[in-house]
Design a protein around this motif. Structure first.
Motif, PDB file in Angstrom:
ATOM      1  N   ARG A  70      -5.081 -21.074  40.045  1.00 40.65           N
ATOM      2  CA  ARG A  70      -6.303 -20.449  39.559  1.00 40.65           C
ATOM      3  C   ARG A  70      -7.004 -21.388  38.579  1.00 40.65           C
ATOM      4  O   ARG A  70      -6.399 -21.836  37.596  1.00 40.65           O
ATOM      5  CB  ARG A  70      -5.972 -19.117  38.879  1.00 40.65           C
ATOM      6  CG  ARG A  70      -7.178 -18.361  38.312  1.00 40.65           C
ATOM      7  CD  ARG A  70      -6.670 -17.181  37.489  1.00 40.65           C
ATOM      8  NE  ARG A  70      -7.735 -16.512  36.774  1.00 40.65           N
ATOM      9  CZ  ARG A  70      -8.239 -15.324  37.115  1.00 40.65           C
ATOM     10  NH1 ARG A  70      -7.752 -14.702  38.177  1.00 40.65           N
ATOM     11  NH2 ARG A  70      -9.202 -14.763  36.404  1.00 40.65           N
ATOM     12  N   VAL A  71      -8.257 -21.690  38.855  1.00 43.06           N
ATOM     13  CA  VAL A  71      -9.040 -22.547  37.971  1.00 43.06           C
ATOM     14  C   VAL A  71     -10.362 -21.846  37.688  1.00 43.06           C
ATOM     15  O   VAL A  71     -10.720 -20.859  38.333  1.00 43.06           O
ATOM     16  CB  VAL A  71      -9.284 -23.940  38.589  1.00 43.06           C
ATOM     17  CG1 VAL A  71      -7.969 -24.667  38.838  1.00 43.06           C
ATOM     18  CG2 VAL A  71     -10.091 -23.836  39.886  1.00 43.06           C
ATOM     19  N   THR A  72     -11.086 -22.362  36.733  1.00 44.43           N
ATOM     20  CA  THR A  72     -12.398 -21.820  36.376  1.00 44.43           C
ATOM     21  C   THR A  72     -13.429 -22.936  36.461  1.00 44.43           C
ATOM     22  O   THR A  72     -13.194 -24.044  35.970  1.00 44.43           O
ATOM     23  CB  THR A  72     -12.387 -21.240  34.952  1.00 44.43           C
ATOM     24  OG1 THR A  72     -11.386 -20.217  34.866  1.00 44.43           O
ATOM     25  CG2 THR A  72     -13.734 -20.632  34.609  1.00 44.43           C
ATOM     26  N   TYR A  73     -14.536 -22.631  37.107  1.00 47.71           N
ATOM     27  CA  TYR A  73     -15.626 -23.610  37.162  1.00 47.71           C
ATOM     28  C   TYR A  73     -16.890 -22.993  36.576  1.00 47.71           C
ATOM     29  O   TYR A  73     -17.025 -21.773  36.503  1.00 47.71           O
ATOM     30  CB  TYR A  73     -15.861 -24.095  38.598  1.00 47.71           C
ATOM     31  CG  TYR A  73     -16.560 -23.115  39.520  1.00 47.71           C
ATOM     32  CD1 TYR A  73     -17.932 -23.211  39.766  1.00 47.71           C
ATOM     33  CD2 TYR A  73     -15.849 -22.102  40.185  1.00 47.71           C
ATOM     34  CE1 TYR A  73     -18.574 -22.327  40.626  1.00 47.71           C
ATOM     35  CE2 TYR A  73     -16.485 -21.222  41.044  1.00 47.71           C
ATOM     36  CZ  TYR A  73     -17.853 -21.338  41.258  1.00 47.71           C
ATOM     37  OH  TYR A  73     -18.495 -20.457  42.105  1.00 47.71           O
ATOM     38  N   ALA A  74     -17.800 -23.836  36.147  1.00 48.09           N
ATOM     39  CA  ALA A  74     -19.038 -23.380  35.508  1.00 48.09           C
ATOM     40  C   ALA A  74     -20.090 -23.130  36.578  1.00 48.09           C
ATOM     41  O   ALA A  74     -20.639 -24.055  37.162  1.00 48.09           O
ATOM     42  CB  ALA A  74     -19.517 -24.430  34.506  1.00 48.09           C
ATOM     43  N   GLY A  75     -20.371 -21.854  36.846  1.00 48.70           N
ATOM     44  CA  GLY A  75     -21.336 -21.499  37.885  1.00 48.70           C
ATOM     45  C   GLY A  75     -22.706 -22.079  37.604  1.00 48.70           C
ATOM     46  O   GLY A  75     -23.107 -22.253  36.455  1.00 48.70           O
ATOM     47  N   GLY A  76     -23.423 -22.326  38.694  1.00 43.04           N
ATOM     48  CA  GLY A  76     -24.697 -23.029  38.584  1.00 43.04           C
ATOM     49  C   GLY A  76     -25.882 -22.100  38.473  1.00 43.04           C
ATOM     50  O   GLY A  76     -25.749 -20.902  38.608  1.00 43.04           O
ATOM     51  N   PRO A  77     -27.082 -22.703  38.234  1.00 42.22           N
ATOM     52  CA  PRO A  77     -27.259 -24.150  38.058  1.00 42.22           C
ATOM     53  C   PRO A  77     -27.067 -24.640  36.625  1.00 42.22           C
ATOM     54  O   PRO A  77     -26.990 -25.833  36.373  1.00 42.22           O
ATOM     55  CB  PRO A  77     -28.720 -24.358  38.489  1.00 42.22           C
ATOM     56  CG  PRO A  77     -29.393 -23.084  38.089  1.00 42.22           C
ATOM     57  CD  PRO A  77     -28.377 -21.979  38.297  1.00 42.22           C
TER      58      PRO A  77
END
Length: 297
Positions: A70-77
């Motif tokens: 499980r990872v977290t990414y910064a949603g765009g834009p």
């Protein structure tokens, strides 16, 4: 079995209140061709959401299925939304690995989507399967393919910045709604190749069928244009293989028009029909996508 109950495993359909009926959404007989690049068009356009809220599928918060990290990414834009993604376990090495960004079908993420990813990591790919805004009790407003495309591009940025990923072999695939997003993302960013499965290319047709899911201003044709890859054929930035099941609802005319417009811009695109319906075609289509991606190894 409907599209909604696909393979999410956790998703249960709950419809948002209907604001527009299908009869009010006319599917044009002539689909416009936009000459400006889709990435530039996105920069100039801002969707107008008449209804703000979560995805039209009610679903549980995301856990971590076996074989995933499980990872977290910064949603765009703008990176303001922290979204969950599942990443295959791998060990970075001196030899960079090819990677696949896979965009799930439906409007929620579930363990069943992740189970299908095993074929990719068994074939040597690093796999990232992102969730999108408003899904699984996460932040953000569902926009019906537009802002979700920004999330897909943000997930691609996360994937390509992982250690040991080969930037020259970054691929994109997706099924159903995820196939639709994969095509729009591949018109914005240059991947090595794309393999959309059961993708919609004509948003008028989609929202005519699922009018209750439409959160944007349906009186503005630009809202539909910006969600329709068929209108931006010359913007496709990588070799692409369209995959679909023989028993699926036929959208041959839309796909043929997209291919004509892409080929006129001298970009490689082809299609393949595989045995199966909308859901059953997915495992075989993933196998074909692996064969297709391996051509670019």
């Amino acid at each position: 079995m409907t599209r909604r109950f696909l393979i999410s495993g956790l998703a249960t359909a709950v419809m948002m209140p209907v604001s527009t009926s299908a009869s009010e959404i006319a599917v044009p007989t002539h689909l416009p061709l936009e000459r400006q690049d889709y990435a530039l068009a996105r920069h100039r356009f801002q969707t107008h959401l008449l209804r703000k809220g979560p995805s039209p599928e009610k679903s549980m918060p995301l856990g971590t299925p076996p074989g995933a990290r499980r990872v977290t990414y910064a949603g765009g834009p703008d990176g303001s939304i922290a979204l969950v993604a599942w990443l295959s376990e791998y060990q970075p090495s001196s030899t960079p690995k090819p990677a696949v960004l896979f965009l799930h079908g439906g409007n929620a993420t579930g363990d069943g989507h992740w189970l299908l990813m095993k074929a990719y990591w068994d074939a040597g790919f690093v796999v990232l399967l992102p969730s999108f805004r408003g899904e699984n009790e996460q932040s953000g407003n569902y926009s019906g393919f537009y802002d979700e495309t920004a999330d897909a591009l943000a997930a691609a940025l996360y994937l390509e910045n992982l250690p040991g990923v080969d930037l020259n072999r970054l691929f994109i695939a997706g099924h159903s709604n995820g196939g639709t997003l994969a095509l729009l993302a591949a018109m914005t960013k240059k991947f090595r190749a794309a393999a959309p499965i059961s993708a919609g290319v004509n948003s008028w047709r989609y929202f005519h069928r699922y009018a209750d899911e439409m959160p944007f201003d349906g009186a503005d044709p630009n809202e539909f244009i910006m969600r329709s890859s068929v209108c931006f054929g010359p913007s496709l930035k990588c070799p692409t293989l369209l995959l679909r099941g023989t028993e699926e609802r036929p959208f041959d005319a839309d796909h043929e028009l997209l291919m004509e417009r892409v080929q006129a811009a001298r970009t490689q695109i082809d299609k393949m029909l595989l045995p199966g319906d909308h859901n059953g075609v997915v495992p075989g289509a993933i196998g074909e996508s692996i064969r297709f991606f391996n051509q670019f190894a």
